[in-house]
Design a protein around this motif. Structure first.
Motif: not given
Length: 336
Positions: A238-248
Protein backbone atom coordinates in the motif's frame (compact mmCIF):
# COMPACT_ATOMS: atom_id res chain seq x y z
CA UNK A 1 -13.19 -31.05 0.27
CA UNK A 2 -12.88 -27.36 -0.38
CA UNK A 3 -14.55 -25.46 2.50
CA UNK A 4 -17.60 -23.38 1.68
CA UNK A 5 -17.67 -19.70 2.58
CA UNK A 6 -19.91 -20.37 5.59
CA UNK A 7 -17.79 -23.30 6.80
CA UNK A 8 -14.59 -21.31 6.41
CA UNK A 9 -15.94 -18.34 8.34
CA UNK A 10 -17.39 -20.53 11.07
CA UNK A 11 -14.30 -22.63 11.58
CA UNK A 12 -11.99 -19.61 11.41
CA UNK A 13 -14.09 -17.75 13.95
CA UNK A 14 -13.66 -20.73 16.27
CA UNK A 15 -9.92 -20.71 15.72
CA UNK A 16 -9.82 -16.98 16.34
CA UNK A 17 -11.71 -17.44 19.61
CA UNK A 18 -9.29 -20.12 20.72
CA UNK A 19 -6.37 -17.91 19.78
CA UNK A 20 -7.88 -14.96 21.60
CA UNK A 21 -8.20 -17.00 24.78
CA UNK A 22 -4.76 -18.57 24.52
CA UNK A 23 -2.74 -15.44 25.49
CA UNK A 24 -4.85 -15.19 28.66
CA UNK A 25 -3.30 -18.38 30.02
CA UNK A 26 -1.18 -17.26 32.98
CA UNK A 27 2.53 -17.80 33.08
CA UNK A 28 2.04 -20.25 35.93
CA UNK A 29 0.12 -22.51 33.54
CA UNK A 30 3.10 -22.52 31.17
CA UNK A 31 5.35 -23.47 34.04
CA UNK A 32 3.21 -26.57 34.68
CA UNK A 33 3.89 -27.73 31.11
CA UNK A 34 7.66 -28.21 30.72
CA UNK A 35 9.32 -26.49 27.79
CA UNK A 36 9.62 -28.69 24.71
CA UNK A 37 13.10 -30.12 24.26
CA UNK A 38 13.27 -29.74 20.47
CA UNK A 39 10.95 -27.97 18.03
CA UNK A 40 10.93 -28.68 14.31
CA UNK A 41 9.79 -26.09 11.72
CA UNK A 42 8.69 -27.22 8.27
CA UNK A 43 9.00 -24.71 5.44
CA UNK A 44 7.57 -25.55 2.03
CA UNK A 45 10.03 -23.76 -0.22
CA UNK A 46 13.79 -24.04 -0.88
CA UNK A 47 16.54 -22.85 1.43
CA UNK A 48 17.83 -19.38 0.65
CA UNK A 49 14.44 -17.79 -0.05
CA UNK A 50 12.96 -14.95 1.99
CA UNK A 51 10.60 -17.16 3.97
CA UNK A 52 13.40 -19.57 4.79
CA UNK A 53 15.15 -16.67 6.53
CA UNK A 54 12.08 -16.17 8.72
CA UNK A 55 12.01 -19.82 9.77
CA UNK A 56 15.73 -19.88 10.57
CA UNK A 57 16.12 -16.51 12.27
CA UNK A 58 13.01 -16.93 14.41
CA UNK A 59 13.81 -20.58 15.06
CA UNK A 60 17.21 -19.68 16.46
CA UNK A 61 15.70 -17.23 18.94
CA UNK A 62 13.15 -19.64 20.38
CA UNK A 63 15.84 -21.31 22.48
CA UNK A 64 15.55 -20.82 26.22
CA UNK A 65 11.94 -19.67 26.11
CA UNK A 66 9.00 -21.07 28.05
CA UNK A 67 8.11 -22.79 24.77
CA UNK A 68 11.32 -24.68 23.95
CA UNK A 69 14.73 -25.26 25.48
CA UNK A 70 16.69 -25.37 22.22
CA UNK A 71 16.84 -23.56 18.89
CA UNK A 72 14.33 -24.96 16.42
CA UNK A 73 15.48 -27.20 13.58
CA UNK A 74 14.23 -26.08 10.15
CA UNK A 75 13.34 -28.69 7.54
CA UNK A 76 12.78 -27.46 3.98
CA UNK A 77 10.10 -29.49 2.27
CA UNK A 78 9.73 -27.76 -1.09
CA UNK A 79 7.24 -28.69 -3.74
CA UNK A 80 3.54 -28.48 -4.57
CA UNK A 81 3.56 -24.73 -3.93
CA UNK A 82 4.15 -25.12 -0.20
CA UNK A 83 1.49 -27.79 0.32
CA UNK A 84 3.96 -30.53 1.23
CA UNK A 85 5.03 -28.72 4.39
CA UNK A 86 1.42 -28.31 5.50
CA UNK A 87 0.59 -31.91 4.63
CA UNK A 88 3.52 -32.93 6.85
CA UNK A 89 2.19 -30.76 9.67
CA UNK A 90 -1.27 -32.33 9.45
CA UNK A 91 0.04 -35.71 10.56
CA UNK A 92 2.50 -34.40 13.16
CA UNK A 93 2.40 -34.66 16.93
CA UNK A 94 -0.10 -32.29 18.52
CA UNK A 95 2.18 -31.28 21.36
CA UNK A 96 3.77 -28.15 19.88
CA UNK A 97 6.96 -29.91 18.84
CA UNK A 98 6.24 -29.30 15.15
CA UNK A 99 5.26 -26.05 13.43
CA UNK A 100 4.98 -25.04 9.79
CA UNK A 101 5.81 -21.59 8.45
CA UNK A 102 3.59 -20.75 5.49
CA UNK A 103 2.57 -17.78 3.35
CA UNK A 104 -1.15 -17.07 3.53
CA UNK A 105 -1.65 -18.22 -0.05
CA UNK A 106 -1.45 -21.85 1.08
CA UNK A 107 -4.37 -21.47 3.48
CA UNK A 108 -6.41 -18.59 2.03
CA UNK A 109 -6.04 -19.01 -1.76
CA UNK A 110 -5.51 -22.74 -2.29
CA UNK A 111 -9.02 -23.66 -1.06
CA UNK A 112 -10.35 -21.79 -4.10
CA UNK A 113 -8.19 -23.63 -6.63
CA UNK A 114 -7.91 -27.21 -5.36
CA UNK A 115 -11.17 -29.16 -5.40
CA UNK A 116 -9.51 -31.91 -3.39
CA UNK A 117 -7.01 -30.10 -1.19
CA UNK A 118 -5.17 -32.62 0.97
CA UNK A 119 -5.70 -30.56 4.12
CA UNK A 120 -8.43 -28.37 5.55
CA UNK A 121 -6.78 -25.02 6.34
CA UNK A 122 -9.07 -24.43 9.29
CA UNK A 123 -9.87 -27.86 10.71
CA UNK A 124 -6.33 -29.28 10.47
CA UNK A 125 -4.26 -26.33 11.75
CA UNK A 126 -4.17 -23.72 14.49
CA UNK A 127 -2.80 -20.25 13.66
CA UNK A 128 0.00 -19.41 16.11
CA UNK A 129 1.43 -16.06 14.98
CA UNK A 130 2.25 -13.97 11.97
CA UNK A 131 6.01 -13.41 11.83
CA UNK A 132 6.77 -11.22 8.81
CA UNK A 133 5.12 -9.25 6.03
CA UNK A 134 6.32 -9.04 2.46
CA UNK A 135 5.58 -6.99 -0.61
CA UNK A 136 5.63 -8.75 -3.96
CA UNK A 137 7.40 -7.23 -6.93
CA UNK A 138 7.47 -7.37 -10.72
CA UNK A 139 10.97 -7.48 -12.17
CA UNK A 140 12.36 -7.86 -15.68
CA UNK A 141 15.74 -9.07 -16.88
CA UNK A 142 17.98 -8.70 -19.93
CA UNK A 143 15.41 -10.31 -22.24
CA UNK A 144 13.42 -7.08 -21.91
CA UNK A 145 14.92 -3.88 -23.40
CA UNK A 146 16.46 -1.34 -21.01
CA UNK A 147 13.91 1.22 -22.25
CA UNK A 148 11.22 -0.65 -20.28
CA UNK A 149 11.16 1.16 -16.94
CA UNK A 150 7.52 1.04 -15.78
CA UNK A 151 4.66 -1.46 -15.64
CA UNK A 152 2.96 0.27 -18.56
CA UNK A 153 6.19 0.04 -20.55
CA UNK A 154 6.33 -3.68 -19.82
CA UNK A 155 2.74 -4.24 -20.90
CA UNK A 156 3.37 -2.38 -24.15
CA UNK A 157 6.49 -4.46 -24.80
CA UNK A 158 4.66 -7.70 -23.95
CA UNK A 159 1.83 -6.85 -26.33
CA UNK A 160 4.35 -6.15 -29.10
CA UNK A 161 6.36 -9.30 -28.37
CA UNK A 162 3.82 -12.04 -27.59
CA UNK A 163 6.31 -14.84 -28.15
CA UNK A 164 8.48 -13.59 -25.27
CA UNK A 165 5.74 -12.23 -23.01
CA UNK A 166 5.93 -14.40 -19.93
CA UNK A 167 6.39 -14.18 -16.18
CA UNK A 168 7.57 -16.60 -13.54
CA UNK A 169 6.17 -17.13 -10.06
CA UNK A 170 7.32 -19.22 -7.10
CA UNK A 171 4.39 -21.64 -7.54
CA UNK A 172 1.20 -22.16 -9.48
CA UNK A 173 -1.67 -20.87 -7.37
CA UNK A 174 0.54 -18.57 -5.31
CA UNK A 175 -0.25 -14.90 -4.71
CA UNK A 176 2.45 -13.80 -7.22
CA UNK A 177 0.91 -16.10 -9.84
CA UNK A 178 -2.42 -14.29 -9.50
CA UNK A 179 -0.84 -10.83 -9.44
CA UNK A 180 0.74 -11.56 -12.82
CA UNK A 181 -2.43 -13.18 -14.17
CA UNK A 182 -4.59 -10.22 -13.13
CA UNK A 183 -2.07 -7.78 -14.59
CA UNK A 184 -2.35 -9.44 -17.97
CA UNK A 185 -6.08 -10.13 -17.85
CA UNK A 186 -7.08 -6.64 -16.73
CA UNK A 187 -4.99 -5.02 -19.46
CA UNK A 188 -5.67 -7.29 -22.41
CA UNK A 189 -2.16 -8.74 -22.55
CA UNK A 190 -1.47 -12.47 -22.82
CA UNK A 191 1.24 -13.02 -20.20
CA UNK A 192 2.21 -16.69 -20.14
CA UNK A 193 2.79 -18.06 -16.64
CA UNK A 194 5.93 -20.06 -15.83
CA UNK A 195 5.66 -21.70 -12.38
CA UNK A 196 8.80 -22.54 -10.39
CA UNK A 197 9.53 -24.41 -7.19
CA UNK A 198 10.28 -21.30 -5.15
CA UNK A 199 11.63 -17.86 -5.96
CA UNK A 200 15.34 -18.46 -6.39
CA UNK A 201 15.24 -20.67 -9.53
CA UNK A 202 12.94 -18.18 -11.25
CA UNK A 203 15.02 -15.15 -10.30
CA UNK A 204 18.07 -16.98 -11.65
CA UNK A 205 16.29 -17.49 -14.98
CA UNK A 206 15.23 -13.83 -15.16
CA UNK A 207 18.83 -12.72 -14.60
CA UNK A 208 20.03 -15.25 -17.18
CA UNK A 209 17.51 -14.12 -19.81
CA UNK A 210 15.61 -17.43 -19.93
CA UNK A 211 12.32 -15.71 -19.05
CA UNK A 212 11.25 -12.09 -19.44
CA UNK A 213 9.95 -11.30 -15.98
CA UNK A 214 8.90 -12.61 -12.62
CA UNK A 215 6.48 -11.76 -9.83
CA UNK A 216 7.68 -12.91 -6.43
CA UNK A 217 8.47 -11.48 -2.98
CA UNK A 218 10.38 -8.29 -3.76
CA UNK A 219 13.08 -9.13 -1.25
CA UNK A 220 14.21 -11.98 -3.48
CA UNK A 221 14.97 -9.41 -6.21
CA UNK A 222 16.88 -6.87 -4.10
CA UNK A 223 20.49 -8.16 -4.45
CA UNK A 224 20.21 -8.45 -8.24
CA UNK A 225 18.22 -5.21 -8.49
CA UNK A 226 20.95 -3.32 -6.64
CA UNK A 227 23.61 -5.00 -8.76
CA UNK A 228 21.85 -3.94 -11.97
CA UNK A 229 21.24 -7.52 -13.12
CA UNK A 230 17.47 -7.05 -13.26
CA UNK A 231 15.05 -4.14 -12.97
CA UNK A 232 12.36 -4.01 -10.30
CA UNK A 233 9.41 -2.25 -11.95
CA UNK A 234 6.81 -2.20 -9.16
CA UNK A 235 6.00 -3.46 -5.68
CA UNK A 236 2.62 -4.51 -4.32
CA UNK A 237 2.40 -2.75 -0.95
CA UNK A 238 0.00 0.00 0.00
CA UNK A 239 3.12 2.19 0.33
CA UNK A 240 6.56 1.89 -1.22
CA UNK A 241 8.79 -0.82 0.17
CA UNK A 242 11.30 0.55 2.69
CA UNK A 243 13.89 -1.67 0.99
CA UNK A 244 13.41 -0.24 -2.51
CA UNK A 245 11.87 3.23 -1.98
CA UNK A 246 12.93 4.31 -5.45
CA UNK A 247 10.46 1.82 -6.98
CA UNK A 248 6.85 2.97 -7.37
CA UNK A 249 4.00 0.71 -6.24
CA UNK A 250 1.51 -0.86 -8.63
CA UNK A 251 -1.11 1.54 -7.25
CA UNK A 252 1.05 4.58 -7.96
CA UNK A 253 1.40 3.40 -11.56
CA UNK A 254 -2.35 2.99 -12.05
CA UNK A 255 -2.93 -0.62 -10.94
CA UNK A 256 -4.47 -0.35 -7.44
CA UNK A 257 -6.19 -3.73 -7.73
CA UNK A 258 -2.77 -5.40 -7.41
CA UNK A 259 -2.12 -3.98 -3.95
CA UNK A 260 -1.42 -6.79 -1.51
CA UNK A 261 0.88 -7.45 1.43
CA UNK A 262 1.37 -11.12 2.15
CA UNK A 263 2.44 -12.56 5.47
CA UNK A 264 4.34 -15.58 6.63
CA UNK A 265 2.71 -17.21 9.64
CA UNK A 266 3.38 -20.14 11.95
CA UNK A 267 0.82 -22.93 12.26
CA UNK A 268 0.53 -25.82 14.71
CA UNK A 269 -1.45 -29.03 14.23
CA UNK A 270 -5.11 -28.97 15.25
CA UNK A 271 -5.79 -29.90 18.87
CA UNK A 272 -2.43 -28.60 20.05
CA UNK A 273 -3.12 -27.51 23.67
CA UNK A 274 -4.04 -23.83 24.03
CA UNK A 275 -1.34 -23.25 26.64
CA UNK A 276 1.31 -24.60 24.24
CA UNK A 277 0.03 -22.36 21.43
CA UNK A 278 0.17 -19.41 23.82
CA UNK A 279 3.75 -20.23 24.78
CA UNK A 280 4.76 -20.55 21.12
CA UNK A 281 3.03 -17.27 20.29
CA UNK A 282 4.87 -15.45 23.09
CA UNK A 283 8.24 -16.90 22.05
CA UNK A 284 7.75 -16.03 18.38
CA UNK A 285 6.66 -12.47 19.15
CA UNK A 286 9.63 -12.01 21.48
CA UNK A 287 11.97 -13.29 18.76
CA UNK A 288 10.76 -10.91 16.06
CA UNK A 289 11.22 -7.92 18.34
CA UNK A 290 14.95 -8.57 18.59
CA UNK A 291 17.04 -6.18 16.54
CA UNK A 292 19.17 -8.95 15.05
CA UNK A 293 16.05 -10.66 13.70
CA UNK A 294 14.55 -7.40 12.40
CA UNK A 295 17.83 -6.57 10.64
CA UNK A 296 18.32 -10.03 9.15
CA UNK A 297 14.79 -10.09 7.75
CA UNK A 298 15.25 -6.61 6.32
CA UNK A 299 18.17 -7.91 4.25
CA UNK A 300 15.74 -10.13 2.33
CA UNK A 301 13.02 -7.47 2.12
CA UNK A 302 10.80 -8.63 4.96
CA UNK A 303 9.21 -6.55 7.69
CA UNK A 304 9.17 -8.32 11.05
CA UNK A 305 5.63 -8.24 12.38
CA UNK A 306 3.89 -10.35 14.99
CA UNK A 307 0.28 -10.95 15.96
CA UNK A 308 -1.99 -12.76 18.32
CA UNK A 309 -3.38 -16.11 17.23
CA UNK A 310 -6.80 -14.46 16.85
CA UNK A 311 -5.43 -11.71 14.60
CA UNK A 312 -3.75 -14.27 12.35
CA UNK A 313 -6.96 -16.32 12.10
CA UNK A 314 -8.99 -13.21 11.26
CA UNK A 315 -6.51 -12.15 8.58
CA UNK A 316 -6.55 -15.64 7.08
CA UNK A 317 -10.34 -15.40 6.79
CA UNK A 318 -10.21 -11.90 5.29
CA UNK A 319 -7.73 -13.02 2.62
CA UNK A 320 -9.87 -16.07 1.86
CA UNK A 321 -12.83 -13.75 1.25
CA UNK A 322 -10.82 -11.33 -0.87
CA UNK A 323 -9.13 -13.84 -3.17
CA UNK A 324 -12.15 -16.03 -3.92
CA UNK A 325 -13.66 -13.75 -6.59
CA UNK A 326 -10.23 -12.86 -7.98
CA UNK A 327 -9.32 -16.51 -8.47
CA UNK A 328 -12.68 -17.04 -10.17
CA UNK A 329 -11.98 -14.08 -12.46
CA UNK A 330 -8.63 -15.52 -13.51
CA UNK A 331 -10.27 -18.91 -14.01
CA UNK A 332 -7.37 -20.95 -12.66
CA UNK A 333 -7.87 -24.27 -10.92
CA UNK A 334 -5.45 -27.07 -10.14
CA UNK A 335 -6.98 -29.00 -13.04
CA UNK A 336 -6.68 -26.14 -15.55
Amino acid sequence: MTPTRRQFMGHTAGAAMAGALAPLVPLTAWAQAPAIEQVKIFYGFPAGSAGDSVARRVGEKLAGSAYTRNAAVVENRPGAGGRIALESLKGSAMDGSVLTLSPFSCTSIYPHIYSKLSYDPVKDFIPVSIAAVMHHGLAVGPLVPASVKTVKDFLAWAKANPGQANYGSPAAGSTPHFIGALLGLNNGVDLKHVPYRGSIPGVTDVVGGQIASMVTPSGDFIPNHKAGKLRLLATSGSARSPFSPEVATFAEQGFPELTTEEWFGFYAPARTPAQVVAAANAAINAAIKEKSVIDSLAVVGLIAKGSTAAEMAASQQAEFERWGPLVKKVGFTAES
